[in-house]
Design a protein around this motif. Sequence first.
Motif, PDB file in Angstrom:
ATOM      1  N   HIS A 358       0.884  -1.362   0.106  1.00  0.00           N
ATOM      2  CA  HIS A 358      -0.117   0.058  -0.026  1.00  0.00           C
ATOM      3  C   HIS A 358       0.916   1.134  -0.104  1.00  0.00           C
ATOM      4  O   HIS A 358       1.714   1.446   0.904  1.00  0.00           O
ATOM      5  CB  HIS A 358      -0.731  -0.009   1.307  1.00  0.00           C
ATOM      6  CG  HIS A 358      -1.892   1.367   1.506  1.00  0.00           C
ATOM      7  ND1 HIS A 358      -2.303   1.777   2.451  1.00  0.00           N
ATOM      8  CD2 HIS A 358      -2.405   1.716   0.280  1.00  0.00           C
ATOM      9  CE1 HIS A 358      -3.084   2.832   2.236  1.00  0.00           C
ATOM     10  NE2 HIS A 358      -3.245   2.817   1.086  1.00  0.00           N
ATOM     11  N   VAL A 359       0.677   1.974  -1.127  1.00  0.00           N
ATOM     12  CA  VAL A 359       1.307   3.450  -1.121  1.00  0.00           C
ATOM     13  C   VAL A 359       0.372   4.513  -0.959  1.00  0.00           C
ATOM     14  O   VAL A 359      -0.738   4.495  -1.531  1.00  0.00           O
ATOM     15  CB  VAL A 359       2.108   3.449  -2.520  1.00  0.00           C
ATOM     16  CG1 VAL A 359       2.790   4.843  -2.533  1.00  0.00           C
ATOM     17  CG2 VAL A 359       2.997   2.224  -2.738  1.00  0.00           C
ATOM     18  N   TYR A 360       0.743   5.402  -0.120  1.00  0.00           N
ATOM     19  CA  TYR A 360      -0.226   6.449   0.283  1.00  0.00           C
ATOM     20  C   TYR A 360       0.340   7.899   0.293  1.00  0.00           C
ATOM     21  O   TYR A 360       1.530   8.104   1.106  1.00  0.00           O
ATOM     22  CB  TYR A 360      -0.973   6.175   1.706  1.00  0.00           C
ATOM     23  CG  TYR A 360      -1.870   7.405   2.158  1.00  0.00           C
ATOM     24  CD1 TYR A 360      -3.127   6.934   1.850  1.00  0.00           C
ATOM     25  CD2 TYR A 360      -1.294   8.174   3.353  1.00  0.00           C
ATOM     26  CE1 TYR A 360      -3.837   8.150   2.471  1.00  0.00           C
ATOM     27  CE2 TYR A 360      -2.347   9.086   3.669  1.00  0.00           C
ATOM     28  CZ  TYR A 360      -3.538   8.997   3.234  1.00  0.00           C
ATOM     29  OH  TYR A 360      -4.402   9.920   3.775  1.00  0.00           O
ATOM     30  N   PRO A 366      -2.354  24.604   2.192  1.00  0.00           N
ATOM     31  CA  PRO A 366      -3.647  25.386   2.829  1.00  0.00           C
ATOM     32  C   PRO A 366      -4.672  24.442   3.100  1.00  0.00           C
ATOM     33  O   PRO A 366      -5.595  24.773   3.726  1.00  0.00           O
ATOM     34  CB  PRO A 366      -3.805  26.287   1.433  1.00  0.00           C
ATOM     35  CG  PRO A 366      -2.460  26.366   0.632  1.00  0.00           C
ATOM     36  CD  PRO A 366      -1.809  24.966   0.795  1.00  0.00           C
ATOM     37  N   PHE A 367      -4.934  23.361   2.391  1.00  0.00           N
ATOM     38  CA  PHE A 367      -5.978  22.268   2.778  1.00  0.00           C
ATOM     39  C   PHE A 367      -5.128  20.856   2.503  1.00  0.00           C
ATOM     40  O   PHE A 367      -3.993  20.743   2.502  1.00  0.00           O
ATOM     41  CB  PHE A 367      -7.250  22.262   2.289  1.00  0.00           C
ATOM     42  CG  PHE A 367      -7.012  22.308   0.615  1.00  0.00           C
ATOM     43  CD1 PHE A 367      -7.095  20.936  -0.039  1.00  0.00           C
ATOM     44  CD2 PHE A 367      -6.920  23.413  -0.361  1.00  0.00           C
ATOM     45  CE1 PHE A 367      -6.954  20.874  -1.539  1.00  0.00           C
ATOM     46  CE2 PHE A 367      -6.685  23.467  -1.442  1.00  0.00           C
ATOM     47  CZ  PHE A 367      -6.609  22.144  -2.368  1.00  0.00           C
ATOM     48  N   MET A 368      -5.833  19.843   2.907  1.00  0.00           N
ATOM     49  CA  MET A 368      -5.261  18.489   2.821  1.00  0.00           C
ATOM     50  C   MET A 368      -5.889  17.723   1.701  1.00  0.00           C
ATOM     51  O   MET A 368      -7.267  17.921   1.493  1.00  0.00           O
ATOM     52  CB  MET A 368      -5.361  17.787   4.313  1.00  0.00           C
ATOM     53  CG  MET A 368      -4.635  18.485   5.398  1.00  0.00           C
ATOM     54  SD  MET A 368      -4.844  17.562   6.995  1.00  0.00           S
ATOM     55  CE  MET A 368      -3.632  16.127   6.607  1.00  0.00           C
ATOM     56  N   ALA A 369      -5.131  16.868   1.260  1.00  0.00           N
ATOM     57  CA  ALA A 369      -5.788  15.898  -0.115  1.00  0.00           C
ATOM     58  C   ALA A 369      -4.703  14.819   0.281  1.00  0.00           C
ATOM     59  O   ALA A 369      -3.584  14.805   0.575  1.00  0.00           O
ATOM     60  CB  ALA A 369      -5.475  16.611  -1.166  1.00  0.00           C
ATOM     61  N   ASN A 370      -5.291  13.696  -0.392  1.00  0.00           N
ATOM     62  CA  ASN A 370      -4.413  12.439  -0.406  1.00  0.00           C
ATOM     63  C   ASN A 370      -4.934  11.544  -1.620  1.00  0.00           C
ATOM     64  O   ASN A 370      -5.737  11.583  -2.380  1.00  0.00           O
ATOM     65  CB  ASN A 370      -4.812  11.654   0.744  1.00  0.00           C
ATOM     66  CG  ASN A 370      -6.379  11.275   1.097  1.00  0.00           C
ATOM     67  OD1 ASN A 370      -6.622  10.149   0.110  1.00  0.00           O
ATOM     68  ND2 ASN A 370      -7.120  11.858   1.712  1.00  0.00           N
ATOM     69  N   ALA A 371      -3.846  10.606  -1.689  1.00  0.00           N
ATOM     70  CA  ALA A 371      -4.210   9.564  -2.803  1.00  0.00           C
ATOM     71  C   ALA A 371      -3.437   8.277  -2.244  1.00  0.00           C
ATOM     72  O   ALA A 371      -2.817   8.323  -1.443  1.00  0.00           O
ATOM     73  CB  ALA A 371      -3.566   9.852  -4.075  1.00  0.00           C
ATOM     74  N   SER A 372      -4.243   7.031  -2.836  1.00  0.00           N
ATOM     75  CA  SER A 372      -3.749   5.837  -2.244  1.00  0.00           C
ATOM     76  C   SER A 372      -3.878   4.968  -3.456  1.00  0.00           C
ATOM     77  O   SER A 372      -4.407   4.912  -4.408  1.00  0.00           O
ATOM     78  CB  SER A 372      -4.899   5.421  -1.337  1.00  0.00           C
ATOM     79  OG  SER A 372      -4.397   4.246  -0.772  1.00  0.00           O
ATOM     80  N   VAL A 403       4.449  16.952   0.594  1.00  0.00           N
ATOM     81  CA  VAL A 403       3.749  15.687   0.239  1.00  0.00           C
ATOM     82  C   VAL A 403       4.407  14.734   0.935  1.00  0.00           C
ATOM     83  O   VAL A 403       5.856  14.495   1.024  1.00  0.00           O
ATOM     84  CB  VAL A 403       3.864  15.440  -1.244  1.00  0.00           C
ATOM     85  CG1 VAL A 403       5.398  15.633  -1.647  1.00  0.00           C
ATOM     86  CG2 VAL A 403       3.372  14.073  -1.440  1.00  0.00           C
ATOM     87  N   THR A 404       3.913  13.881   1.795  1.00  0.00           N
ATOM     88  CA  THR A 404       4.547  12.922   2.776  1.00  0.00           C
ATOM     89  C   THR A 404       4.064  11.359   1.896  1.00  0.00           C
ATOM     90  O   THR A 404       2.710  11.129   1.824  1.00  0.00           O
ATOM     91  CB  THR A 404       4.099  12.772   4.276  1.00  0.00           C
ATOM     92  OG1 THR A 404       4.414  14.179   4.542  1.00  0.00           O
ATOM     93  CG2 THR A 404       4.707  11.903   4.945  1.00  0.00           C
ATOM     94  N   VAL A 405       4.857  10.528   2.051  1.00  0.00           N
ATOM     95  CA  VAL A 405       4.727   9.171   1.082  1.00  0.00           C
ATOM     96  C   VAL A 405       4.759   8.296   2.193  1.00  0.00           C
ATOM     97  O   VAL A 405       5.619   8.052   3.034  1.00  0.00           O
ATOM     98  CB  VAL A 405       5.631   8.970  -0.092  1.00  0.00           C
ATOM     99  CG1 VAL A 405       5.197   7.532  -0.180  1.00  0.00           C
ATOM    100  CG2 VAL A 405       5.319  10.126  -0.946  1.00  0.00           C
ATOM    101  N   TYR A 406       3.881   7.357   2.676  1.00  0.00           N
ATOM    102  CA  TYR A 406       3.568   6.116   3.436  1.00  0.00           C
ATOM    103  C   TYR A 406       3.586   4.935   2.625  1.00  0.00           C
ATOM    104  O   TYR A 406       2.830   4.819   1.776  1.00  0.00           O
ATOM    105  CB  TYR A 406       2.401   6.369   4.233  1.00  0.00           C
ATOM    106  CG  TYR A 406       2.233   7.450   5.332  1.00  0.00           C
ATOM    107  CD1 TYR A 406       2.937   7.169   6.549  1.00  0.00           C
ATOM    108  CD2 TYR A 406       1.835   8.625   4.812  1.00  0.00           C
ATOM    109  CE1 TYR A 406       2.801   8.435   7.390  1.00  0.00           C
ATOM    110  CE2 TYR A 406       1.776   9.830   5.577  1.00  0.00           C
ATOM    111  CZ  TYR A 406       2.472   9.895   6.873  1.00  0.00           C
ATOM    112  OH  TYR A 406       2.175  10.729   7.741  1.00  0.00           O
ATOM    113  N   VAL A 407       4.617   3.862   3.014  1.00  0.00           N
ATOM    114  CA  VAL A 407       4.303   2.599   2.189  1.00  0.00           C
ATOM    115  C   VAL A 407       3.947   1.514   3.490  1.00  0.00           C
ATOM    116  O   VAL A 407       4.820   1.533   4.490  1.00  0.00           O
ATOM    117  CB  VAL A 407       5.859   2.250   1.722  1.00  0.00           C
ATOM    118  CG1 VAL A 407       5.786   0.802   1.037  1.00  0.00           C
ATOM    119  CG2 VAL A 407       6.066   3.156   0.626  1.00  0.00           C
ATOM    120  N   ASN A 408       3.003   1.062   3.280  1.00  0.00           N
ATOM    121  CA  ASN A 408       2.420  -0.118   4.114  1.00  0.00           C
ATOM    122  C   ASN A 408       2.462   0.590   5.620  1.00  0.00           C
ATOM    123  O   ASN A 408       2.650  -0.004   6.748  1.00  0.00           O
ATOM    124  CB  ASN A 408       3.262  -1.519   4.255  1.00  0.00           C
ATOM    125  CG  ASN A 408       3.340  -1.906   2.886  1.00  0.00           C
ATOM    126  OD1 ASN A 408       2.064  -2.129   2.070  1.00  0.00           O
ATOM    127  ND2 ASN A 408       4.406  -2.880   2.797  1.00  0.00           N
TER     128      ASN A 408
END
Length: 623
Positions: A358-360, A366-372, A403-408
Motif C-alpha cells: 500500500h502506497v499512500y 492550505p488544505f489537505m488531500a490524499n491519494a492511495s 507531500v508525505t509518502v507512506y508505504v504499508n
Amino acid sequence: MNHKSLIKEATLILLVSVMLIAQPIPASSTNGMNQTPKKSYIFRTDYQTLNSSLESIEVTFYDQGLADRFRDMIKENPELIKNVLMETIDVKKGATISDLKITYIGLDSPEEPLKVTVTFKQEGPLFRETVDGVYYADGRLMSSSVEVKVEYYVTLPPGYSAKHVTPKADLTMEDGRTCLRWEVKSGKTEQYYFELTKIKVRNLKLYRKTHDTINFEETNTFTVHDEYVVASVEVLDGTKTDELRWVFTGPNNIMYEDSYMLRKEGNDFYGCTLILKNYCQHCIVGSWTVTLYVNGLKALETQFTVEEAPAQSLIRIVDHALCKNVENGEPVDVTSTFTSGDVVYCWLKIQDGRVGDHVYWLYTGPFMANASYFLEWNGDGVCYSTFDLSVYDPKTVVGEWTVTVYVNGEEVLTDYFEVEEQPKSWPCIIATATYGSELADEVQFLRGFRDNLVMSTFAGSRFMRVFNAWYYSFSPAVAGFIAQQPILKAAMKTILYPLIGILHLSSSTYSVFSLYPELGVVIAGLVASSLIGIVYFSIPLMALWRTTKKYRRKLSKLRLFKIMVALWMASVVAIIVGEVSHSSFIMMSSTALFVLSTIPLAVAFLYRVFRPFFAKVSKRIEV
C-alpha cells in the motif's frame, strides 16, 4: 363516641384525603387540552402500553391526634379501609381496578409520622391521543392537610422515543424500556403531553483509520496491524431520548459493547470504535459481527474480517520526483514550483514491491488531500499520484505544500513544492522589438529558456521574481525606442547574438544535470553569469581598472578579489539554506547575490589568469 363511629370517622377522613388527589379525568375533547380540567388526578404509572397504568397514592399524616386515631383504627380492622376504598374509588369509563394494596409505615411507633400508601392497578385508557399524534393527560395534585408526593412514569412502546415532552422529564431505563419520569408535589397542576417518534437508522459502515487524522478508508477487511475499527451509522429523526448500543462479537468469545445517548434532535452521523490493539493479535483473527441496537431493539448488523498480518514486505523507494507529467514511466518537467493550473505528479521508483503493498500520499498545504494505491505487480516498477490543482479555486491552492509518502503504514519520504498563481505571459520586450515579432526563432528560444527551464525550478523561479522586477522597470521604454530606430535594431541583434549563444550553452549544461534540476539550474546560472560577465563586462571593467590606476594600492590593500570570492561563497551557502528551508525570501536574495557576484568575479579571474599578457600590452601602449 363509640368504637364504630370512630372507625367511620377515620375512614371518611382517609377517603376524603385520598379522593382529593385521586379523582379521575373526565372525558374531554382535544380542543380543550390547554384548559384546566374540573376534576383531575395524580398517579404513578408504569406502562406496558400507553393504555394501562399502575397508580400509587402516598399519604403522610403529621397531625399526631389524627395519626393516633388511624393507628387504633387500623389495628382494630385493617381490611375495613381496603373494602371501603374498593367501593368508593371511582375510575374512568372503560377501566377497572384489578388489584389494590395498602401499606402502612410508622404503625408501631407513635413518634414516627404515619404513612399510608394505597396502590392499585387500573386497567384501561389513560393517555389520550390527539389527531396530530400527541399523547396527553392532565394532572393536579391538590393542597390538603396532608403532604402528598407522587412520581409519574410513562414507559414508551419498544422502538419508540418521545419528543416535545412537557413538562421536562427525566429519562430512566426500567427493565430495558425507556421511561419518562415526572415528580409532582402538593399544590401543583400540570398538563403532561409528548409525541411518540420512531428513530430511523441506515448505512451501517466500517472504516479503517488512515495516517491522516481526518480521512478514513471504508472497508470490511482489516489486519491485526490495524489499530481501530470505526463503525458509523446515519441517524434520521433522532431525539435526545434515543439510545444507540453497539455490540462487537468476534472469535474466542470476544465481545465489546458501548452505548451512546443522543444529545440532540434531528439527522446526523454517529459512530463507535473498537480498539483492536487492546487484544492479543492471534485472538482477534477471524470473523466479526457488529450489531446496532436502537432503544433496546436490534436495528442493523454487518460483518467484517480481521486477517493475519501479511509477510513483511521488502519494498523500497529508490527514487522520487515532483513533476508536471509522466511519460513512458519517466517524470517530465521535474520541478518544485507549480502554478494553480498545473497537475502535480509525485513519481516513485520502486524496488522489490509485491502485490498488495500500500502506497499512500498525503498532501498538506492550505488544505489537505490524499491519494492511495495498492500494488498490482511484483518486483520493480514505478507508480505515481496526481494532484490536479486546476479543479480548485486558484486562491485556495497558492502557498507552500508538503507531500508525505507512506508505504504499508510507515512514513518513507517527505518532499516540498510551492504553488503560485497562474503567471502572466511576460513578453521578451526588448528581444521582440529587436527581431520585430514574438514568433521569431530567437524570441521563442529566449521565452522557452525562461519558462521551461528557469521557471520550472524553485531557485530559478525565485531569481526570476527579482530579475523581472528590475527588467520590466525600464524595458518597455527601451523597447519602444528601439522599435522606431532601424539602426538600433541592427545593433541590438549584434549585441544579443552572444547572449543567445551563451544561453544555448547554459541550456545544454542544464540538460547534463536534468536528473537534479535544482543543481542543474544553479550550474547553468553560473555558466551564463560567468560568460555574460566576460563577454559584456570585461572591457568596461578593464577600462574602469585602467582609469583608477592611482587607487590600485588602496584597492589592493582591501583585497577586493578575496571580498568578491567571500560574497560568492556566501551566496552559494545561502542558496543551499534556501533549498533546505524552502524559503522564498532567502532564495530570492541568495540567487540575486549569486549572479551579481559571479559577473565581476569571472572578469577578475580572467584578468588574473591573463595578467602577464595584459601587462605586456599595457607597456606597448605606453611606449
